[in-house]
Design an enzyme around this catalytic site. Structure first.
Site, short mmCIF file in Angstrom:
data_model
loop_
_atom_site.label_atom_id
_atom_site.label_comp_id
_atom_site.label_asym_id
_atom_site.label_seq_id
_atom_site.Cartn_x
_atom_site.Cartn_y
_atom_site.Cartn_z
N ASN A 9 0.88 -1.12 0.17
CA ASN A 9 0.05 0.01 -0.05
C ASN A 9 0.85 1.25 -0.16
OD1 ASN A 9 -1.92 2.05 0.34
ND2 ASN A 9 -2.09 1.37 2.53
N LYS A 11 0.12 4.41 -0.36
CA LYS A 11 -0.56 5.41 0.37
C LYS A 11 -0.19 6.64 -0.45
CE LYS A 11 0.78 3.24 4.57
NZ LYS A 11 0.32 3.33 6.20
N HIS A 96 -9.55 1.37 4.66
CA HIS A 96 -8.10 1.38 5.41
C HIS A 96 -8.33 2.38 6.43
CE1 HIS A 96 -3.95 2.42 6.05
NE2 HIS A 96 -3.65 1.39 5.62
N GLU A 98 -6.58 4.52 7.84
CA GLU A 98 -6.10 6.11 7.49
C GLU A 98 -7.55 6.68 6.95
OE1 GLU A 98 -2.58 5.49 5.66
OE2 GLU A 98 -1.81 4.63 7.25
N GLU A 168 -5.51 -5.08 10.26
CA GLU A 168 -4.48 -4.27 10.50
C GLU A 168 -4.89 -3.59 11.91
OE1 GLU A 168 -2.71 -3.26 6.71
OE2 GLU A 168 -4.09 -1.61 6.79
N GLY A 174 2.61 1.75 10.59
CA GLY A 174 3.17 2.93 10.63
C GLY A 174 4.24 3.23 11.91
N SER A 214 3.42 -2.67 10.35
CA SER A 214 4.81 -2.79 10.38
C SER A 214 5.34 -3.90 9.92
CB SER A 214 5.28 -2.35 11.84
OG SER A 214 4.82 -0.86 12.14
C1 PEP Z 1 -0.70 -0.04 5.54
O1 PEP Z 1 -0.47 1.17 5.13
O2 PEP Z 1 -1.80 -0.86 5.45
C2 PEP Z 1 0.45 -0.71 6.60
C3 PEP Z 1 0.12 -1.77 7.14
O3 PEP Z 1 1.53 0.43 6.70
P1 PEP Z 1 2.86 -0.12 7.53
O4 PEP Z 1 3.44 -1.32 6.91
O5 PEP Z 1 4.01 1.07 7.11
O6 PEP Z 1 2.67 -0.22 8.87
#
Ligand code: PEP
Length: 251
Positions: A9, A11, A96, A98, A168, A174, A214
């Site tokens: 992803n 972003k 997601h 975010e 998630e 992040g 992460s």
């Molecule tokens: C994500 O954006 O879905 C995500 C899991 O980000 P990260 O791997 O940076 O934690």
């Protein structure tokens, strides 16, 4: 057999120029993913979708990060399913964290998007997960169950071949604080049990469930050893070609 998936992803990262540079170096990674039977892909910004789609083989998934549930209309700034399809996009993220956090997306809105996608034969990666506060309150499973039940409301079982779920935990996205493989497995199994309650065991066993939060080249493998985790949704570590390749090497 459930699909094994590693989806990046991006972003709000990569310009058309840097996205083009990224895909130019992907050949070996795509071949390796094919050999390991892993569905691999990325979700770039809308602006980069066409560039990435045109420069990668069809087996490489190129997904959008969001979509409107209607085909057209007065929705400034939005993109619809026919627009995505026209440039060969047939995967899309929904819900997601975010978008839930910054754009106020609700389970009800996610449900409309999921219906629109699966009814149009587009694979929907539905993201669920609890916030840090909810985790600390011990209500992870209540939150996730609600997200699954409300997100999938009235979605017919035969459409679920177009569904992937990504667990998630918001506190791990992040932040560098990945959930342990045991926590991730516990919630992914719980999601599968919920799918079994909502539909049946055959359906529940057929849906790929990803862990995200992460995930890095040095920890991806531990998740892949767990029975109910079928892959990863990866943000930061999917942005550079080296670590993207290492994610597949270590999967
Ligand atoms: C994500 O954006 O879905 C995500 C899991 O980000 P990260 O791997 O940076 O934690």
């Amino acid at each position: 057999m459930r699909k094994k998936i590693m989806l990046g992803n991006w972003k709000m990262n990569h310009t058309i120029t840097t996205a083009r540079e990224f895909v130019e170096t992907l050949d070996d990674t795509i071949k390796l993913a094919d050999r390991k039977n892993i569905v691999i892909g990325v979700c770039p910004t809308y602006l980069c979708l066409n560039t990435v789609r045109r420069r990668t083989p069809f087996s490489f998934v190129v997904g959008a990060q969001d979509v409107h549930y209607l085909e057209s209309g007065a929705f400034t700034g939005s993109i619809s399913i026919p627009m995505l399809k026209e440039v060969g996009i047939d995967w899309c993220l929904v819900g997601h964290s975010e978008r839930r956090m910054y754009q106020g997306e609700t389970n009800e809105l996610c449900n409309k998007k999921i219906h629109a996608l699966v009814n149009n034969e587009m694979t929907c990666v539905y993201c669920v997960g609890e916030t840090l506060e909810q985790y600390e309150q011990g209500i992870t499973k209540d939150v996730v169950k609600n997200q699954v039940v409300e997100g999938l409301k009235d979605v017919q079982a035969e459409r679920l071949k177009y569904l992937v779920i990504a667990y998630e935990p918001v506190w791990s996205i992040g932040t560098g604080k990945n959930a342990s493989k045991e926590i991730a497995e516990d919630v992914c199994k719980f999601i599968r049990d919920t799918l079994c309650e909502l539909y049946n065991s055959e359906v529940a066993e057929s849906i790929s469930i990803l862990y995200g939060g992460s995930v890095k080249p040095n920890n991806i493998h531990e998740y892949m050893t767990m029975a109910d985790i079928d892959g990863a949704l990866v943000g930061g570590a999917s942005l550079k070609t080296d670590s993207f390749k290492e994610l597949i090497e270590n999967f």
